[in-house]
Design an enzyme around this catalytic site. Structure first.
Site: not given
Ligand code: NVA
Ligand code: CP
Length: 301
Positions: A131, A219, A258, A286
């Protein structure tokens, strides 16, 4: 067979990151099918949900001429307690790489120890390196002079924040991280970067982080597997990326996330849908960056 893992940004050198950004721009300009992964099967083990990472990898693998196989614990013997080390040794005899989304970073290290094929980190509790590589591509498309930028991270000191720290370790961006007290990024990851001369400032003041910032990242406040309570989330409210916070940033500052976003928590609908937000380009990248990563780590296999 040469072993080539992408477990964290620290698996890349400054030079490699620079080359990969350049390659990302070229691949994006000319989206064509090729045969870099011809006759290769890449096995994707996802222990957590995913939209972007899964689909961008699957499309990238297809467009590079390869085959992807998607597995979750529920549909495999992993969910019935078959050890990772057994799974790793078996899958390495079928496929040419493992793309893994899991909880502990140590799970990847164990897979890497037992599977003599490349392992890609598709997110762990500690890092999300694919990411941040595409996030850096998104920034570099707009601001080629990365070293003159101030990049802010606002919110939780999570896997994304840790990965930004690793980027600052390898690549001398000027990174400000604003988190509530007690939600700082991983201290060892931070210390390693600081020992290496990284330009990182930690603060509990989101205004300090966004002041003069060129890019503002945020995030979710509760990463997958955490399920933080509402009361905890209240501690994060001063760190919400909203119009009021952006009034303290330059008018040209752009916002990254993200995704998936939780509107009304870490970011408001207004900001996410505004011209300040570059999240859709970020999500698109991505795909292009997955191709760069696959090319880089798979061509020697
Ligand atoms: N910090 C988030 C990112 C998701 C793409 C998670 O780990 O759920
Ligand atoms: N940003 C990201 O990794 O999204 P997903 O959880 O949808 O893969």
């Amino acid at each position: 067979m040469q072993k080539n893992n992408f477990l964290s940004i620290l698996d890349l050198s400054y030079q490699e990151i620079q080359e990969m950004l350049d390659r990302g721009v070229r691949i994006k300009k000319n989206r064509r099918f090729n045969e870099v992964l011809k006759d290769k099967s890449l096995i994707m083990i996802f222990e957590k949900a995913s939209t972007r990472t899964r689909v961008s990898f699957e499309v990238a693998i297809k467009e590079l001429g390869g085959n992807s196989i998607f597995m979750t614990p529920m549909e495999s013997q992993l969910g019935r307690s078959e050890p990772l080390k057994d799974t790793a040794r078996v899958l390495a005899r079928y496929g040419h790489a493992l793309i893994v989304r899991t909880y502990a970073q140590e799970n990847l290290q164990e897979l890497a120890q037992y599977a003599q094929i490349p392992i890609f980190n598709a997110l762990t509790d500690m890092f999300h390196p694919c990411q941040v590589m595409s996030d850096l591509l998104t920034i570099s498309e707009r601001s080629p002079d990365l070293f003159s930028l101030k990049i802010a991270w606002i919110g939780d000191g999570n896997n994304m924040a840790n990965s930004w720290i690793n980027l600052a370790n390898r690549f001398r961006i000027n990174l400000y991280i604003a988190t509530p007290k007690g939600y700082e990024p991983n201290s060892e990851v931070l210390q390693e970067a600081l020992d290496n001369g990284a330009r990182i400032t930690l603060t509990q003041d989101p205004l300090e982080a966004v002041r003069d910032a060129n890019y503002i990242n945020t995030d979710v406040w509760s990463s997958m597997g955490q399920d933080r309570e509402e009361a905890t989330k209240q501690e994060f409210m001063p760190f919400q990326v909203n119009s009021e916070l952006l009034e303290n940033a330059p008018s040209h500052a752009k916002v990254l996330h993200c995704l998936p976003a939780h509107r009304g928590e870490e970011i408001t609908e207004e900001v996410l849908e505004s011209s300040r937000s570059i999240v859709w380009d970020q999500a698109e990248n991505r795909l292009h960056m997955q191709k760069v990563l696959l090319e880089k780590f798979m061509t020697k296999v």
